[in-house]
Design a protein around this motif. Sequence first.
Motif, mmCIF file in Angstrom:
data_model
loop_
_atom_site.group_PDB
_atom_site.id
_atom_site.type_symbol
_atom_site.label_atom_id
_atom_site.label_comp_id
_atom_site.label_asym_id
_atom_site.label_seq_id
_atom_site.Cartn_x
_atom_site.Cartn_y
_atom_site.Cartn_z
ATOM 1 N N ALA A 8 -69.756 -38.286 27.455
ATOM 2 C CA ALA A 8 -69.021 -37.526 26.449
ATOM 3 C C ALA A 8 -69.608 -37.779 25.065
ATOM 4 O O ALA A 8 -69.534 -38.899 24.544
ATOM 5 N N ASP A 9 -70.207 -36.756 24.479
ATOM 6 C CA ASP A 9 -70.793 -36.849 23.132
ATOM 7 C C ASP A 9 -70.913 -35.433 22.585
ATOM 8 O O ASP A 9 -71.284 -34.513 23.318
ATOM 9 N N ASP A 10 -70.611 -35.260 21.290
ATOM 10 C CA ASP A 10 -70.611 -33.906 20.754
ATOM 11 C C ASP A 10 -71.991 -33.395 20.373
ATOM 12 O O ASP A 10 -72.146 -32.218 20.054
ATOM 13 N N HIS A 11 -73.015 -34.247 20.417
ATOM 14 C CA HIS A 11 -74.375 -33.813 20.108
ATOM 15 C C HIS A 11 -75.137 -33.561 21.407
ATOM 16 O O HIS A 11 -75.323 -34.483 22.218
ATOM 17 N N SER A 12 -75.581 -32.345 21.606
ATOM 18 C CA SER A 12 -76.255 -31.987 22.855
ATOM 19 C C SER A 12 -77.533 -32.782 23.073
ATOM 20 O O SER A 12 -77.854 -33.152 24.213
ATOM 21 N N ALA A 13 -78.269 -33.072 21.983
ATOM 22 C CA ALA A 13 -79.509 -33.833 22.120
ATOM 23 C C ALA A 13 -79.221 -35.249 22.593
ATOM 24 O O ALA A 13 -79.966 -35.810 23.413
ATOM 25 N N VAL A 14 -78.134 -35.844 22.076
ATOM 26 C CA VAL A 14 -77.756 -37.196 22.497
ATOM 27 C C VAL A 14 -77.336 -37.186 23.962
ATOM 28 O O VAL A 14 -77.722 -38.054 24.741
ATOM 29 N N ARG A 15 -76.526 -36.186 24.345
ATOM 30 C CA ARG A 15 -76.116 -36.085 25.748
ATOM 31 C C ARG A 15 -77.327 -35.957 26.654
ATOM 32 O O ARG A 15 -77.379 -36.577 27.729
ATOM 33 N N PHE A 16 -78.296 -35.148 26.228
ATOM 34 C CA PHE A 16 -79.496 -34.971 27.043
ATOM 35 C C PHE A 16 -80.219 -36.294 27.223
ATOM 36 O O PHE A 16 -80.650 -36.640 28.340
ATOM 37 N N MET A 54 -68.383 -42.897 26.315
ATOM 38 C CA MET A 54 -67.576 -42.161 25.343
ATOM 39 C C MET A 54 -68.039 -42.373 23.900
ATOM 40 O O MET A 54 -68.108 -43.509 23.420
ATOM 41 N N ASP A 55 -68.340 -41.274 23.210
ATOM 42 C CA ASP A 55 -68.603 -41.327 21.771
ATOM 43 C C ASP A 55 -67.263 -41.453 21.048
ATOM 44 O O ASP A 55 -66.219 -41.110 21.602
ATOM 45 N N VAL A 56 -67.278 -41.944 19.813
ATOM 46 C CA VAL A 56 -66.038 -42.099 19.052
ATOM 47 C C VAL A 56 -65.721 -40.849 18.238
ATOM 48 O O VAL A 56 -64.647 -40.262 18.352
ATOM 49 N N ARG A 57 -66.678 -40.435 17.415
ATOM 50 C CA ARG A 57 -66.425 -39.323 16.502
ATOM 51 C C ARG A 57 -66.811 -38.003 17.158
ATOM 52 O O ARG A 57 -67.990 -37.668 17.278
ATOM 53 N N MET A 58 -65.794 -37.269 17.592
ATOM 54 C CA MET A 58 -65.998 -35.957 18.198
ATOM 55 C C MET A 58 -64.926 -35.012 17.665
ATOM 56 O O MET A 58 -63.852 -35.456 17.251
ATOM 57 N N THR A 61 -59.910 -33.890 19.825
ATOM 58 C CA THR A 61 -59.513 -35.209 20.334
ATOM 59 C C THR A 61 -60.695 -36.158 20.230
ATOM 60 O O THR A 61 -61.739 -35.931 20.837
ATOM 61 N N ASP A 62 -60.549 -37.227 19.449
ATOM 62 C CA ASP A 62 -61.675 -38.146 19.283
ATOM 63 C C ASP A 62 -61.794 -39.091 20.477
ATOM 64 O O ASP A 62 -60.953 -39.093 21.391
ATOM 65 N N GLY A 63 -62.848 -39.891 20.475
ATOM 66 C CA GLY A 63 -63.126 -40.760 21.608
ATOM 67 C C GLY A 63 -62.091 -41.839 21.841
ATOM 68 O O GLY A 63 -61.824 -42.220 22.986
ATOM 69 N N THR A 82 -71.422 -45.636 20.320
ATOM 70 C CA THR A 82 -71.337 -44.936 19.047
ATOM 71 C C THR A 82 -72.404 -45.400 18.063
ATOM 72 O O THR A 82 -72.973 -46.488 18.225
ATOM 73 N N THR A 83 -72.656 -44.576 17.067
ATOM 74 C CA THR A 83 -73.601 -44.926 16.008
ATOM 75 C C THR A 83 -72.969 -45.910 15.041
ATOM 76 O O THR A 83 -73.663 -46.677 14.374
ATOM 77 N N PHE A 84 -71.640 -45.901 14.958
ATOM 78 C CA PHE A 84 -70.937 -46.643 13.924
ATOM 79 C C PHE A 84 -70.281 -47.906 14.489
ATOM 80 O O PHE A 84 -69.528 -47.823 15.457
ATOM 81 N N ASP A 85 -70.544 -49.056 13.863
ATOM 82 C CA ASP A 85 -69.925 -50.295 14.325
ATOM 83 C C ASP A 85 -68.836 -50.745 13.349
ATOM 84 O O ASP A 85 -68.632 -51.928 13.119
#
Length: 221
Positions: A8-16, A54-58, A61-63, A82-85
């Motif tokens: 689950a991630d809102d960026h298609s490139a990341v999902r790929f 699971m990504d956090v920022r989507m 409904t967020d992660g 996630t990118t953010f810690d």
Amino acid sequence: MTIRVLVADDHSAVRFGLTTILGNAEGIEVAGEAADGATAVRQARALRPDVTLMDVRMPGTDGIAATRELVAAGLTQVLVLTTFDLDEYVHGALRAGAAGFLLKSVEAPRLVEAVKLVAAGDGVLAPQVTRRLITAFAAAAAPAPLPRGVADLTDREREVLGCLGEGLSNAQIGARLYIGDATVKTHVSRVLAKLGLRSRVQAAILAQETGLSPADLRKDP
């Protein structure tokens, strides 16, 4: 046994990228993808994956909200990536019941290993997150009160809780206590149920926050 994963991630490139890494890993199958938390929940209900990445920022409904719903329903183990810690994300994810928290800078082999550990019932935390949590515990003015549910634990369950507080994996707990992996998983499940917790990471944090040591967890004779 093949581990089925939902990404689950809102960026298609990341999902790929994630699906490519996991799809090429031995013993792992990508069961599905989702671009937001609501879709992740629907997909998890339909596909019943072993692990949801699971990504956090989507959008929508967020992660963290999705994680809370998935864990409460017992649908899947959740590994937050996630990118953010930021502390608010770390604490939010762990309170929601995530079995692990990693940053997207993680190397591919470590990601694959983390998915397998979470599927096996272990918890995983990024080193940066672990250090900050330990620092937060050390800075606490005084231990929190002993949770009421601890009194309901058997001697063995108390030992397992102490091991969780030390960050031991199932295999390490089994080696220390001379019990099999299936028995460890049973004890961990009972500890979580009696303490009203959603994940082993929450149990480890509870043991740390309350200042519990293995000696503290043994019943009085």
